[in-house]
Design an enzyme around this catalytic site. Structure first.
Site, PDB file in Angstrom:
ATOM      1  CG  HIS A 141      -2.197  -1.076   1.289  1.00 32.51           C
ATOM      2  ND1 HIS A 141      -1.578  -2.226   1.834  1.00 32.51           N
ATOM      3  CD2 HIS A 141      -3.231  -1.061   0.765  1.00 32.51           C
ATOM      4  CE1 HIS A 141      -2.760  -3.032   1.620  1.00 32.51           C
ATOM      5  NE2 HIS A 141      -3.730  -2.413   0.977  1.00 32.51           N
ATOM      6  CD  GLU A 196       1.684  -2.048   3.026  1.00 31.63           C
ATOM      7  OE1 GLU A 196       2.197  -0.908   2.614  1.00 31.63           O
ATOM      8  OE2 GLU A 196       0.912  -2.691   2.753  1.00 31.63           O
TER       9      GLU A 196
END
Length: 253
Positions: free
Chosen positions: A8, A80
């Site tokens: 993302h 992430e």
């Protein structure tokens, strides 16, 4: 251009240049401002609600990355960034206070969150506390004191929704489900300082996985007095919170 290593954020480990600390506002438009309050700011990526910059404090790289609103998108950013090497997360946001003695322009440093969200349940059962890291909290408190800011330290109610979960009736339906009716007063009586929408997920995710997290929020409205913030004071409050979070980052890297 190297291919992104996380799904993302659009970032690679090389983009971080060894950074282990990230400052994570909710709003993408705050990222540049925060980064530019440090040295050598550089934009990295923009994808959906995630805008990221890199900057430096005393020669050490720091990442600034927006999370968007609420726990689910916050959990993506934290996951992430952790995959890329971030181990310490300092959230900065704005908030509505619910204790009458808290003034607009004050800052709130959260030690723990009432888990009114859903995303935190995906990281640990409800019995697990949503607590801030001690060192992050201490750094934020020390930074606020050093800068002469008026601060309050305590618990926040962290809700997935802005309207019913925070018992707002000025809505399309004017309706709040039974579970939340009277909840604002209950939290007030328990000494909860404020509402916001990310800390329960952030703290549970980090505390349960060996990561460090802290949070500061600038008070832009006190809901015991009014519901709509005064635009003229919001900028000053945001600037104060940014100075504190950057100084806290300096103490943690």
């Amino acid at each position: 251009m190297p291919k992104a290593e996380v799904f993302h954020l659009g970032l690679t480990q090389a983009d971080l240049q060894g950074a282990t600390l990230a400052i994570i506002p909710g709003a993408p438009e705050r990222v540049q401002k925060i980064a530019e309050s440090m040295d050598n700011p550089k934009p990295l990526a923009i994808h959906r609600e995630f805008t990221s910059w890199r900057a430096e404090i005393d020669g050490q790289a720091v990442i600034v990355c927006s999370t968007g609103v609420g726990g689910p998108s916050t959990s993506i950013a934290v996951e992430e960034l952790a995959q890329l090497g971030i181990r310490t997360f300092l959230r900065i946001g704005t908030t509505g206070a619910i204790q009458p003695d808290i003034k607009v322009g004050d800052v709130l440093i959260t030690t723990g969150a009432v888990r009114l969200d859903g995303a935190s349940h995906h990281f640990a059962p409800i019995e697990f506390p949503a607590v801030a890291d001690f060192h992050c909290t201490t750094a934020l408190v020390d930074a606020a004191n050093a800068l002469g800011a008026s601060s309050h330290i305590g618990i926040t109610a962290s809700s997935d929704t802005f309207y019913p979960g925070q018992e707002r009736y000025d809505t399309y339906s004017g309706r709040v489900t039974r579970a939340f009716q009277g909840s604002l007063q209950e939290w007030q009586l328990m000494g909860v300082l404020n509402y916001e929408m990310e800390s329960a997920t952030l703290f549970t995710q980090c505390a349960s996985q060996g990561l460090r997290a802290g949070m500061i929020a600038g008070v832009i409205v006190n809901r015991t007095q009014q519901e709509i913030p005064d635009e003229s004071t919001m900028q000053h409050t945001e600037n104060t919170a940014i100075k504190i979070v950057v100084e806290a980052a300096r103490r943690l890297i």
